[in-house]
Design an enzyme around this catalytic site. Sequence first.
Site, PDB file in Angstrom:
ATOM      1  N   LYS A 195       0.846  -1.197   0.000  1.00  0.00           N
ATOM      2  CA  LYS A 195       0.000   0.000   0.000  1.00  0.00           C
ATOM      3  C   LYS A 195       0.885   1.252   0.000  1.00  0.00           C
ATOM      4  O   LYS A 195       0.680   2.168  -0.779  1.00  0.00           O
ATOM      5  CB  LYS A 195      -0.930  -0.033   1.217  1.00  0.00           C
ATOM      6  CG  LYS A 195      -1.805   1.180   1.333  1.00  0.00           C
ATOM      7  CD  LYS A 195      -2.777   1.063   2.490  1.00  0.00           C
ATOM      8  CE  LYS A 195      -3.465   2.415   2.689  1.00  0.00           C
ATOM      9  NZ  LYS A 195      -4.430   2.396   3.789  1.00  0.00           N
TER      10      LYS A 195
ATOM     11  N   GLU B 129      10.304  -4.798   4.746  1.00  0.00           N
ATOM     12  CA  GLU B 129      10.402  -6.178   4.262  1.00  0.00           C
ATOM     13  C   GLU B 129      10.194  -6.237   2.750  1.00  0.00           C
ATOM     14  O   GLU B 129      10.954  -6.876   2.014  1.00  0.00           O
ATOM     15  CB  GLU B 129       9.334  -7.059   4.937  1.00  0.00           C
ATOM     16  CG  GLU B 129       9.564  -7.320   6.412  1.00  0.00           C
ATOM     17  CD  GLU B 129       8.941  -6.276   7.311  1.00  0.00           C
ATOM     18  OE1 GLU B 129       8.656  -5.142   6.832  1.00  0.00           O
ATOM     19  OE2 GLU B 129       8.750  -6.576   8.504  1.00  0.00           O
TER      20      GLU B 129
ATOM     21  N   GLY C 197      -4.963  -1.719   4.757  1.00  0.00           N
ATOM     22  CA  GLY C 197      -4.146  -2.840   4.279  1.00  0.00           C
ATOM     23  C   GLY C 197      -4.821  -4.184   4.480  1.00  0.00           C
ATOM     24  O   GLY C 197      -4.860  -5.029   3.579  1.00  0.00           O
ATOM     25  N   ARG C 198      -5.399  -4.394   5.654  1.00  0.00           N
ATOM     26  CA  ARG C 198      -6.015  -5.701   5.948  1.00  0.00           C
ATOM     27  C   ARG C 198      -7.399  -5.843   5.309  1.00  0.00           C
ATOM     28  O   ARG C 198      -8.057  -6.869   5.472  1.00  0.00           O
ATOM     29  CB  ARG C 198      -6.061  -5.926   7.456  1.00  0.00           C
ATOM     30  CG  ARG C 198      -6.710  -4.818   8.237  1.00  0.00           C
ATOM     31  CD  ARG C 198      -6.438  -4.942   9.733  1.00  0.00           C
ATOM     32  NE  ARG C 198      -6.916  -3.801  10.504  1.00  0.00           N
ATOM     33  CZ  ARG C 198      -6.241  -2.681  10.682  1.00  0.00           C
ATOM     34  NH1 ARG C 198      -5.058  -2.540  10.149  1.00  0.00           N
ATOM     35  NH2 ARG C 198      -6.734  -1.699  11.410  1.00  0.00           N
TER      36      ARG C 198
ATOM     37  N   GLU D  60      -5.320  -6.746  14.473  1.00  0.00           N
ATOM     38  CA  GLU D  60      -4.774  -5.428  14.099  1.00  0.00           C
ATOM     39  C   GLU D  60      -5.897  -4.380  14.125  1.00  0.00           C
ATOM     40  O   GLU D  60      -5.643  -3.212  14.370  1.00  0.00           O
ATOM     41  CB  GLU D  60      -4.109  -5.482  12.708  1.00  0.00           C
ATOM     42  CG  GLU D  60      -3.085  -4.374  12.498  1.00  0.00           C
ATOM     43  CD  GLU D  60      -2.295  -4.500  11.201  1.00  0.00           C
ATOM     44  OE1 GLU D  60      -2.886  -4.324  10.125  1.00  0.00           O
ATOM     45  OE2 GLU D  60      -1.079  -4.748  11.273  1.00  0.00           O
TER      46      GLU D  60
ATOM     47  N   HIS E  36      -5.464 -33.495  16.790  1.00  0.00           N
ATOM     48  CA  HIS E  36      -4.362 -34.355  17.229  1.00  0.00           C
ATOM     49  C   HIS E  36      -3.202 -33.536  17.781  1.00  0.00           C
ATOM     50  O   HIS E  36      -2.072 -34.024  17.864  1.00  0.00           O
ATOM     51  CB  HIS E  36      -3.900 -35.230  16.059  1.00  0.00           C
ATOM     52  CG  HIS E  36      -5.003 -36.130  15.589  1.00  0.00           C
ATOM     53  ND1 HIS E  36      -5.233 -37.386  16.127  1.00  0.00           N
ATOM     54  CD2 HIS E  36      -6.000 -35.924  14.697  1.00  0.00           C
ATOM     55  CE1 HIS E  36      -6.293 -37.920  15.550  1.00  0.00           C
ATOM     56  NE2 HIS E  36      -6.777 -37.053  14.677  1.00  0.00           N
TER      57      HIS E  36
ATOM     58  N   LYS F  98       9.029  -0.785  14.351  1.00  0.00           N
ATOM     59  CA  LYS F  98       9.662  -0.436  13.070  1.00  0.00           C
ATOM     60  C   LYS F  98      10.761   0.602  13.292  1.00  0.00           C
ATOM     61  O   LYS F  98      11.856   0.498  12.733  1.00  0.00           O
ATOM     62  CB  LYS F  98       8.624   0.157  12.103  1.00  0.00           C
ATOM     63  CG  LYS F  98       7.599  -0.834  11.587  1.00  0.00           C
ATOM     64  CD  LYS F  98       6.683  -0.158  10.566  1.00  0.00           C
ATOM     65  CE  LYS F  98       5.538  -1.062  10.163  1.00  0.00           C
ATOM     66  NZ  LYS F  98       4.566  -0.444   9.282  1.00  0.00           N
TER      67      LYS F  98
END
Length: 515
Positions: free
Chosen positions: A199, A205, A256-257, A342, A373, A482
């Site tokens: 965005k 990253e 963003g999400r 978030e 399991h 950050k």
Amino acid sequence: MQARVRCDEAPAWQALHQRRSSSGTQLDLAGAFASDPIRFETFSQQAPQVFADMSKNRIDRTVQSLLLQLARECGVEAHRDAMFAGEPINSTENRAVKHWLLRSPRGASADPDARLVHETLDAMLAYAERIRADAAITDVVNIGIGGSDLGPQMAVTALQDFVSPGKRFHFVSNVDGHELAAVLAKLRPESTLFLVASKTFTTLETMTNARSARQWFEANGGQDVARHFAGLTTNVAEAGKFGIETSFGFWDWVGGRYSMWSAIGLPIAIAIGAGGFRQLLAGAHAMDRHFADAPLEQNLPVRLGLLDVWNRNFLGFGSRSIAPYHSALRRLPAYLQQLEMESNGKRVDMRGKPLSAASSPVLWGEPGTNGQHAYFQMLHQGTDVVPVEFIAVKRASHKLDGHHALLLANALAQAQALMQGRPDPGGHRDFPGNRPSTFLLLDELTPASLGALVALHEHRVFVSGSVWGVNSFDQWGVELGKVLATDIAARLASGDGGGLDGSTAGLLRRLRASA
Ligand code: F6P
């Protein structure tokens, strides 16, 4: 915009507290079913593409109506209408919240941005179709993180049966070079398309991975960066500086999400085609209409969001386990983690005042039956009660005999076992039971049903966030780490430990020690 009333200031909040014990902590689920032949009907709801059974939760009719009263007193409807009217409800960033506009059919919305949305969508889908037809491109690599990774990755995985053969999809998110290196090792520059999804086009990253991908591309004889790199971003200018000529934009009113419906969805469109992507949007749009129009009593995002508030604030459940009984939904828990945690992982209200009630639970989970399991032991017999959300799909898309019936039987059996329990007084085989769960059911896993399922969760998170009085659309909590990472990266290079706490300084020394 009407002022919002925080949940703990609403009269229904006190009334719910008074019902907490009789209608909640002390409610015996088995007894509630025995005494109420229509409990299942009362506490279930059909919405577009998604059926929800909420009857195995510790809730009764009184609580249900008090929760609806709470939503009204908190102004959830006015807040929802403000979102759909394009008002700047993301107040800390002074932005509108209009991811719903991305899935509104052409001509259906009078919003001033609707035309631009459709122009961009048409251009992006035309590009997706060109890539699909381009047999020379065999691998598509999405480089992005958070909302620029989890949505497309979850959807491409979920819709694997709709992915046309002939192309492989890779998702690189982590700054950890092991991830990118492992993907690059399988690729050839001339047959790879890199999608740089961000965005902001500034995320550490993503920019680090994008630079390394371009270096690899050029070092391995790749020609024509313009053909092999595309940008998906609100910051088209920055993508241009990076050397990307083909970019698909979106807007600051898409969080963003909440962005898999925008240009960020390009990997999905390449995977399932323009028609499939439009069906995904249509499924989400049907849920938008349901959320906007259905009376609160029959409004599934409202009912689920309120149930989340009840579980969190009155029954004290600090987490929710997501159990998709469909292996293609294996990335859904991670996607929902970002969406809910978030959005609602906040400790102050819209005015910046500390909350007095708990907000977002922890979300976690794995597909069934694998989880059975592993950690279901704790769900059945542990000291904490964790509401479980089962997500099942009625019809399988494979033809293998017997598997799907066994899968569904397991999902039902687990929900039943959590509720029923089995007494073994004083023994290790005692199952206390009375443990809550919700069961979501799709008829089939298709682009449309996935779209509806995801939009359902977006709106559910809206409802709980609205009741809690938080801003579900900012994420200031990611900033500090950050900033500190930039400082520490410099210190790792220089060795300067000055002013650091003892632990960070000690670890820095160890990381820099030569032996
Ligand atoms: O750090 C959190 C975050 O801002 C998320 O909200 C977002 O989805 C992700 O980083 C990626 O951001 P971008 O798309 O700008 O690279």
